[in-house]
Design a protein around this motif. Sequence first.
Motif, PDB file in Angstrom:
ATOM      1  N   PRO A 122       0.696  -1.276  -0.159  1.00 16.70           N
ATOM      2  CA  PRO A 122       0.017   0.090  -0.540  1.00 16.70           C
ATOM      3  C   PRO A 122       1.142   1.710   0.109  1.00 16.70           C
ATOM      4  O   PRO A 122       0.581   2.101  -0.747  1.00 16.70           O
ATOM      5  CB  PRO A 122      -1.033   0.029   1.153  1.00 16.70           C
ATOM      6  CG  PRO A 122      -1.063  -1.829   1.451  1.00 16.70           C
ATOM      7  CD  PRO A 122       0.204  -2.366   0.725  1.00 16.70           C
ATOM      8  N   THR A 123       1.872   1.349   0.827  1.00 18.55           N
ATOM      9  CA  THR A 123       2.433   2.219   1.126  1.00 18.55           C
ATOM     10  C   THR A 123       3.276   3.149  -0.397  1.00 18.55           C
ATOM     11  O   THR A 123       3.346   3.772  -0.810  1.00 18.55           O
ATOM     12  CB  THR A 123       3.348   2.510   2.354  1.00 18.55           C
ATOM     13  OG1 THR A 123       2.794   2.587   3.644  1.00 18.55           O
ATOM     14  CG2 THR A 123       4.107   3.624   2.497  1.00 18.55           C
ATOM     15  N   ALA A 124       4.053   1.192  -1.353  1.00 18.25           N
ATOM     16  CA  ALA A 124       4.489   2.038  -1.730  1.00 18.25           C
ATOM     17  C   ALA A 124       4.264   2.406  -2.694  1.00 18.25           C
ATOM     18  O   ALA A 124       4.489   3.541  -3.760  1.00 18.25           O
ATOM     19  CB  ALA A 124       5.743   0.757  -1.924  1.00 18.25           C
ATOM     20  N   TYR A 125       2.489   2.433  -3.002  1.00 22.05           N
ATOM     21  CA  TYR A 125       1.402   2.580  -4.215  1.00 22.05           C
ATOM     22  C   TYR A 125       1.159   3.576  -4.002  1.00 22.05           C
ATOM     23  O   TYR A 125       0.897   4.390  -5.189  1.00 22.05           O
ATOM     24  CB  TYR A 125       0.508   1.539  -4.154  1.00 22.05           C
ATOM     25  CG  TYR A 125      -0.972   1.774  -4.992  1.00 22.05           C
ATOM     26  CD1 TYR A 125      -0.641   1.630  -6.144  1.00 22.05           C
ATOM     27  CD2 TYR A 125      -1.878   2.573  -4.231  1.00 22.05           C
ATOM     28  CE1 TYR A 125      -1.641   1.400  -6.909  1.00 22.05           C
ATOM     29  CE2 TYR A 125      -2.437   3.081  -5.389  1.00 22.05           C
ATOM     30  CZ  TYR A 125      -3.068   2.440  -6.806  1.00 22.05           C
ATOM     31  OH  TYR A 125      -3.819   2.803  -7.300  1.00 22.05           O
ATOM     32  N   LYS A 126       1.000   3.986  -3.090  1.00 24.68           N
ATOM     33  CA  LYS A 126       0.712   5.562  -2.236  1.00 24.68           C
ATOM     34  C   LYS A 126       1.480   6.656  -3.442  1.00 24.68           C
ATOM     35  O   LYS A 126       1.306   7.129  -3.610  1.00 24.68           O
ATOM     36  CB  LYS A 126       0.693   5.247  -1.883  1.00 24.68           C
ATOM     37  CG  LYS A 126      -1.275   5.495  -0.449  1.00 24.68           C
ATOM     38  CD  LYS A 126      -1.214   6.467   0.615  1.00 24.68           C
ATOM     39  CE  LYS A 126      -2.223   6.114   1.402  1.00 24.68           C
ATOM     40  NZ  LYS A 126      -2.580   6.356   2.633  1.00 24.68           N
ATOM     41  N   ILE A 127       3.041   6.154  -2.879  1.00 24.07           N
ATOM     42  CA  ILE A 127       3.904   6.978  -3.085  1.00 24.07           C
ATOM     43  C   ILE A 127       4.072   7.305  -4.787  1.00 24.07           C
ATOM     44  O   ILE A 127       4.126   8.130  -5.234  1.00 24.07           O
ATOM     45  CB  ILE A 127       5.628   7.076  -2.229  1.00 24.07           C
ATOM     46  CG1 ILE A 127       6.224   6.637  -1.011  1.00 24.07           C
ATOM     47  CG2 ILE A 127       6.323   7.466  -3.280  1.00 24.07           C
ATOM     48  CD1 ILE A 127       6.651   5.830  -0.555  1.00 24.07           C
ATOM     49  N   LEU A 128       4.152   5.682  -5.271  1.00 26.36           N
ATOM     50  CA  LEU A 128       3.959   5.841  -6.724  1.00 26.36           C
ATOM     51  C   LEU A 128       3.238   6.567  -8.070  1.00 26.36           C
ATOM     52  O   LEU A 128       3.222   7.654  -8.707  1.00 26.36           O
ATOM     53  CB  LEU A 128       4.077   4.485  -7.820  1.00 26.36           C
ATOM     54  CG  LEU A 128       4.148   4.222  -8.847  1.00 26.36           C
ATOM     55  CD1 LEU A 128       5.239   4.873  -9.641  1.00 26.36           C
ATOM     56  CD2 LEU A 128       3.945   3.330  -9.335  1.00 26.36           C
TER      57      LEU A 128
ATOM     58  N   ILE B  32       1.907  10.660   2.859  1.00 29.12           N
ATOM     59  CA  ILE B  32       1.230   9.686   3.125  1.00 29.12           C
ATOM     60  C   ILE B  32       0.805   9.304   5.064  1.00 29.12           C
ATOM     61  O   ILE B  32       0.558   9.152   4.558  1.00 29.12           O
ATOM     62  CB  ILE B  32       2.722   8.755   2.882  1.00 29.12           C
ATOM     63  CG1 ILE B  32       2.927   8.731   1.371  1.00 29.12           C
ATOM     64  CG2 ILE B  32       2.116   7.221   3.910  1.00 29.12           C
ATOM     65  CD1 ILE B  32       3.528   7.927   0.658  1.00 29.12           C
ATOM     66  N   TRP B  33       1.606  10.579   5.496  1.00 25.05           N
ATOM     67  CA  TRP B  33       1.295  10.073   6.866  1.00 25.05           C
ATOM     68  C   TRP B  33       0.252  11.593   7.383  1.00 25.05           C
ATOM     69  O   TRP B  33       0.310  11.211   8.570  1.00 25.05           O
ATOM     70  CB  TRP B  33       3.016  10.207   7.610  1.00 25.05           C
ATOM     71  CG  TRP B  33       3.629   8.735   7.230  1.00 25.05           C
ATOM     72  CD1 TRP B  33       3.671   7.444   7.361  1.00 25.05           C
ATOM     73  CD2 TRP B  33       4.796   8.263   6.503  1.00 25.05           C
ATOM     74  NE1 TRP B  33       3.996   6.454   7.298  1.00 25.05           N
ATOM     75  CE2 TRP B  33       4.730   7.118   6.051  1.00 25.05           C
ATOM     76  CE3 TRP B  33       5.527   8.965   6.020  1.00 25.05           C
ATOM     77  CZ2 TRP B  33       6.165   6.846   5.811  1.00 25.05           C
ATOM     78  CZ3 TRP B  33       7.153   8.958   5.219  1.00 25.05           C
ATOM     79  CH2 TRP B  33       7.155   7.426   5.147  1.00 25.05           C
ATOM     80  N   GLY B  34       0.312  12.067   6.689  1.00 18.69           N
ATOM     81  CA  GLY B  34       0.491  13.469   7.502  1.00 18.69           C
ATOM     82  C   GLY B  34       0.645  14.640   8.378  1.00 18.69           C
ATOM     83  O   GLY B  34       2.092  14.523   8.652  1.00 18.69           O
TER      84      GLY B  34
ATOM     85  N   SER C  78      12.326   5.540   7.621  1.00 16.53           N
ATOM     86  CA  SER C  78      10.893   5.514   6.881  1.00 16.53           C
ATOM     87  C   SER C  78      10.672   5.104   5.082  1.00 16.53           C
ATOM     88  O   SER C  78      10.564   4.168   4.781  1.00 16.53           O
ATOM     89  CB  SER C  78      10.309   5.169   8.331  1.00 16.53           C
ATOM     90  OG  SER C  78       9.080   4.363   7.646  1.00 16.53           O
ATOM     91  N   LEU C  79      10.842   6.449   5.080  1.00 12.80           N
ATOM     92  CA  LEU C  79      10.717   6.650   3.942  1.00 12.80           C
ATOM     93  C   LEU C  79      11.261   6.013   3.212  1.00 12.80           C
ATOM     94  O   LEU C  79      11.233   5.622   1.636  1.00 12.80           O
ATOM     95  CB  LEU C  79      10.858   8.033   3.146  1.00 12.80           C
ATOM     96  CG  LEU C  79      10.381   8.582   1.969  1.00 12.80           C
ATOM     97  CD1 LEU C  79       9.076   8.017   1.545  1.00 12.80           C
ATOM     98  CD2 LEU C  79       9.853  10.389   2.277  1.00 12.80           C
TER      99      LEU C  79
ATOM    100  N   HIS D  35      12.761   2.174  -1.580  1.00 12.91           N
ATOM    101  CA  HIS D  35      13.403   1.281  -2.096  1.00 12.91           C
ATOM    102  C   HIS D  35      12.768  -0.200  -2.735  1.00 12.91           C
ATOM    103  O   HIS D  35      12.940  -0.795  -4.063  1.00 12.91           O
ATOM    104  CB  HIS D  35      14.163   0.764  -0.842  1.00 12.91           C
ATOM    105  CG  HIS D  35      15.288  -0.433  -0.872  1.00 12.91           C
ATOM    106  ND1 HIS D  35      14.964  -1.862   0.094  1.00 12.91           N
ATOM    107  CD2 HIS D  35      15.979  -0.329  -2.185  1.00 12.91           C
ATOM    108  CE1 HIS D  35      15.637  -2.665  -0.923  1.00 12.91           C
ATOM    109  NE2 HIS D  35      17.383  -2.030  -1.568  1.00 12.91           N
ATOM    110  N   THR D  36      11.665  -0.421  -1.754  1.00 10.09           N
ATOM    111  CA  THR D  36      10.808  -1.573  -1.757  1.00 10.09           C
ATOM    112  C   THR D  36       9.865  -1.136  -3.124  1.00 10.09           C
ATOM    113  O   THR D  36      10.451  -2.080  -3.974  1.00 10.09           O
ATOM    114  CB  THR D  36       9.671  -1.281  -1.018  1.00 10.09           C
ATOM    115  OG1 THR D  36      10.382  -1.552   0.022  1.00 10.09           O
ATOM    116  CG2 THR D  36       8.232  -2.663  -1.083  1.00 10.09           C
ATOM    117  N   LEU D  37       9.413  -0.274  -3.479  1.00  8.20           N
ATOM    118  CA  LEU D  37       9.098   0.741  -4.862  1.00  8.20           C
ATOM    119  C   LEU D  37      10.234   0.300  -6.133  1.00  8.20           C
ATOM    120  O   LEU D  37       9.568  -0.129  -6.862  1.00  8.20           O
ATOM    121  CB  LEU D  37       8.611   2.281  -4.880  1.00  8.20           C
ATOM    122  CG  LEU D  37       8.431   2.962  -5.914  1.00  8.20           C
ATOM    123  CD1 LEU D  37       6.477   2.330  -5.583  1.00  8.20           C
ATOM    124  CD2 LEU D  37       7.473   4.105  -5.854  1.00  8.20           C
TER     125      LEU D  37
END
Lengths: 225, 225
Positions: free
Chosen positions: B154-160, B180-182, B190-191, B196-198
């Motif tokens: 999910p988080t990587a998707y949001k970044i993309l 992402i985090w507000g 963390s970012l 890196h995952t992305l």
Amino acid sequence: MKILLVEDHPNLASNLFEYFEPKGFRLDWARNGVHGVELAKNQSYDLIILDVMLPKLDGFGVCNKIRNELALDTPIIFLTAKSMLPDKVLGLELGGDDYLVKPFQLRELESRINSVMRRYRKIEAQSSIVVEDLIIDRNICKVFRDNIPLVLPPTAYKILCLLGINKHRVTTFQEIEDYIWGDDIPQSSSLRTHIHTLRTIIDKPFNKALIHTVSRVGLKVGYDD
Amino acid sequence: MKILLVEDHPNLASNLFEYFEPKGFRLDWARNGVHGVELAKNQSYDLIILDVMLPKLDGFGVCNKIRNELALDTPIIFLTAKSMLPDKVLGLELGGDDYLVKPFQLRELESRINSVMRRYRKIEAQSSIVVEDLIIDRNICKVFRDNIPLVLPPTAYKILCLLGINKHRVTTFQEIEDYIWGDDIPQSSSLRTHIHTLRTIIDKPFNKALIHTVSRVGLKVGYDD
DNA sequence: AGTTTGCGTTAAGAAAGCGTTAAGATGGCG
DNA sequence: CGCCATCTTAACGCTTTCTTAACGCAAACT
């Protein structure tokens, strides 16, 4: 600047003509909604001014057709006696760019036209700074000279941006330090070194220098004046 | 959507917070002009709402600094009790995008915000984003590269998605964290890990990298320019 | 003429940025 | 309760970038 005016009141229409034509705007006039859509389809306009209450097809209908059927994103300014909130909301949500309530002053309309057009153009041609053969594209944080891409370290890049913003005048060393570091300014030798880095990259490889020192004051970009 | 509100009346400010925060807008509040300019310089906003009568530096001054000294083209909506024509004209000519006279209804402001933003970020409305051979289908939350379906956390998707929305420019790390985090941002590592995952998923298996780091600034998608 | 000042230049160490990896923490769900 | 995906944190090291200090030189002062 070519404007399409869709408005059924001849008085208002002629007022607009009298006000805007001398200013170099070219206006086409449609006196009902269907005619308006027709013109929008066959001509190409920089802006559309749209009354809401119109014979045959009202302004919201015209806006809807223009955005959805013709798929044009020409800026639209609504111009209407309807000052009720739901109408404003509808007009803006349908794809309008502004909503002006009658009666209004022509000067205000002119300002709003300028504002909308300024915005529209800026989106077409993204904001980059051009100084002679140097281009600073702040959207992608890249610099080109003679169309050759140059790679700058972050601080040198920032300095160059500031110089570019102030390209018409000298930027003082003080201003640069404030801009880059804010309250926590390192020794002055640091700035000197960054400026040297900047010059090494954007001036050394080329014939003409773009960065000039104004002794005891600051820096200026551009060819010699 | 991150909005800077420059307004000295706590009542109005809190009304705006109550109205807009539940709708997913994130507001920062500056209660005078100088503070407003400061925030505009250090943060990155999608929109600025600007009162005209302010302590220290009035709205016109703030607008002027933002446009000329910082050279930002963030949309600006003026919000003010001054309904006199010269003020409206001045506000709009200084680079304002809209001018709303108090008292106004929040619903109208919301529509005008939407209208301005629609222009400014055309892409946000569209549900699928295409960057070179990468397709982000935001309807079904799926990503393809070379027509090969890729699975992202999910988080990587949001970044993309955010990078895709801003595909024409660099998205700052700060913007990504806000998006992402507000308000509750974890440590920067963390970012880094999410990025890196992305990359592992959308770049590693392919020849050309799509995600590029701009040192100290942020990320950009697309092939090298 | 000598001294000071401003600034360009250089080199070297310090610091920061960021990619990478692994390990614990968290939270949803059977 | 325990598995699994995901998120967060911490640690490491390679690079890039920043800062400092020292030197040179020319213009401006004494």
